[in-house]
Design an enzyme around this catalytic site. Structure first.
Site, PDB file in Angstrom:
ATOM      1  N   LYS A  86       0.819  -1.209   0.000  1.00 40.71           N
ATOM      2  CA  LYS A  86       0.000   0.000   0.000  1.00 40.71           C
ATOM      3  C   LYS A  86       0.856   1.263   0.000  1.00 40.71           C
ATOM      4  O   LYS A  86       0.377   2.337  -0.377  1.00 40.71           O
ATOM      5  CB  LYS A  86      -0.912   0.001   1.226  1.00 40.71           C
ATOM      6  CG  LYS A  86      -1.999  -1.053   1.165  1.00 40.71           C
ATOM      7  CD  LYS A  86      -3.228  -0.479   0.552  1.00 40.71           C
ATOM      8  CE  LYS A  86      -4.233  -1.549   0.217  1.00 40.71           C
ATOM      9  NZ  LYS A  86      -5.441  -0.997  -0.386  1.00 40.71           N
ATOM     10  N   ASP A 118      -8.591  -0.122   6.430  1.00 34.80           N
ATOM     11  CA  ASP A 118      -8.424  -1.233   7.368  1.00 34.80           C
ATOM     12  C   ASP A 118      -7.064  -1.131   8.056  1.00 34.80           C
ATOM     13  O   ASP A 118      -6.731  -1.949   8.889  1.00 34.80           O
ATOM     14  CB  ASP A 118      -8.487  -2.566   6.614  1.00 34.80           C
ATOM     15  CG  ASP A 118      -9.879  -2.869   6.115  1.00 34.80           C
ATOM     16  OD1 ASP A 118     -10.815  -2.753   6.919  1.00 34.80           O
ATOM     17  OD2 ASP A 118     -10.027  -3.205   4.934  1.00 34.80           O
TER      18      ASP A 118
END
Ligand SMILES: Cc1ncc(COP(=O)(O)O)c(C=O)c1O
Length: 381
Positions: A86, A118
């Site tokens: 990410k 998340d």
């Protein structure tokens, strides 16, 4: 056989073929993940301090067990020190927004970015905001661990915990961003909101281009962990560009508890899943596909697999204790779990058309992003 691998063989799974798969050449459409967007991401991200391609490990013991030519594992644990792939997406999108503001003569100090997460995407946005000198508001849901919250706060972001699931945190983020004029940096897209998530996915394609260079070609099979589908799209786009209509088997892997891509592909249209139970694979717990990702995945995904959490802990231990230790977090076990379970079930294996020449890509999307859980699970102090 190793006891941890043996435990994974028994993982219950579902397997569906994608009825919408259409062999075609890479469309290279402006406004989607086109070559220009991929080139721009590679040029910018490879210039960041600390950039190095992450390792592509060979797993010969798994290839032997499966009777295939090669199984490789792209290991994102060390990406920019953030622990997951990410780092390539959110931070790149924040940098692009900051560049736009500066090009218009503004100051990045006026910019506030906001996102729902998340954990891993928010960490990237928080890191990107710290690098760009802007403020970050990060919305998390009730089940995001304290360790993940702390990691985002450590970059100076304000973290807001919402009582509900991921979709609830996204709704709160959208509402507050609209009220305060914040710029949403989401890893998922929706009608009317494409520019930023397209930049996020373009960042992910850097990983896929690294894989192509490291492998010296295109894998015949790729096991792709899916939350909203951005990662899978970011991996597939460069493979598709390289392979054209001979693109191999692109296999989406989801949790039974959040199988929105499977349900959407089987229905032929984006389909919402109401998540009532959270998988340990927190990054996969998304109930709605990204519509930008959908456009890439609908024609290219060959199969959808769903699994439970049974193999998460055994496979984290297996990766950790093998001779060449690999730090694999929860989501990183998903592809191997699905592979082992489908191999143990002869009929599923046949559907995947594996041969002794197959080259199988696993994507280790995260390392120990929740260090306490990691240590407890693999059994270290
Ligand atoms: C570690 C990890 N793996 C996989 C995914 C799935 O990525 P996407 O939501 O883009 O499908 C995520 C998303 O948060 C993640 O954090």
């Amino acid at each position: 056989m190793d006891a941890n691998l043996a435990a994974a063989l028994a993982t219950p799974f579902t397997l569906d073929a994608n009825p919408g798969r259409a062999a075609a050449t890479f469309p290279d459409l402006a406004g989607s993940l086109d070559v220009a967007a991929m080139d721009a991401a590679q040029a910018v991200i490879s210039g960041w301090s600390g950039y190095v391609p992450t390792p592509l490990h060979d797993l010969p013991e798994i290839a032997d067990h499966l009777g295939v030519g090669q199984v490789v594992y792209k290991d994102e644990a060390a990406r920019f020190g953030l622990g997951s792939f990410k780092a390539l997406g959110g931070a790149y999108a924040v940098a692009a927004l900051a560049r736009q503001i500066e090009a218009q003569g503004g100051s990045t100090a006026e910019l506030t970015v906001a996102t729902a997460t998340d954990g891993n995407h928010g960490r990237s946005v928080a890191w990107g905001a710290a690098r760009a000198g802007c403020a970050a508001k990060i919305y998390i849901h009730a089940h995001v661990s304290q360790a993940r919250e702390d990691a985002m706060a450590a970059f100076g972001a304000e973290v807001i915990r919402i009582d509900g699931n991921y979709e609830a945190s996204l709704a709160a983020c959208k509402q507050d961003a609209a009220a305060h004029g914040w710029q949403i940096v989401s890893d998922t897209s929706w009608p009317g909101y494409h520019e930023v998530p397209l930049t996020v996915m373009a960042g992910y394609t850097v990983m896929s281009r690294e894989i192509l260079a490291q492998l010296g070609g295109v894998p015949s099979h790729a096991m792709l962990p899916v939350g909203v589908g951005g990662l899978a799209a970011g991996i597939i786009a460069p493979l598709w560009q390289a392979a054209g209509s001979s693109l191999g088997h692109m296999i989406a892997v989801e949790s039974h508890m959040s199988a929105c891509m499977r349900d959407s592909l089987v229905a032929g249209t984006p389909t919402l899943v109401d998540i009532t139970e959270e998988t340990l694979m927190a990054g996969l717990s998304c109930g709605e596909v990204s519509d930008l990702a959908w456009d890439i995945l609908k024609p290219t995904v060959s199969h959808c697999v769903t699994i439970g959490d049974e193999a998460v802990a055994p496979l984290m231990r297996w990766f950790h204790h093998r001779t060449d230790a690999i730090e694999a977090g929860e989501c990183s076990t998903s592809g191997l779990a699905a592979l082992l379970a489908m191999h143990a079930d002869g009929a599923a294996w046949e559907q995947l058309e594996m041969t002794p020449d197959s080259v199988v890509l696993l994507v280790g999307t995260e390392g120990a992003t929740d260090p306490d859980f990691y240590r407890r699970t693999v059994g270290i102090a």
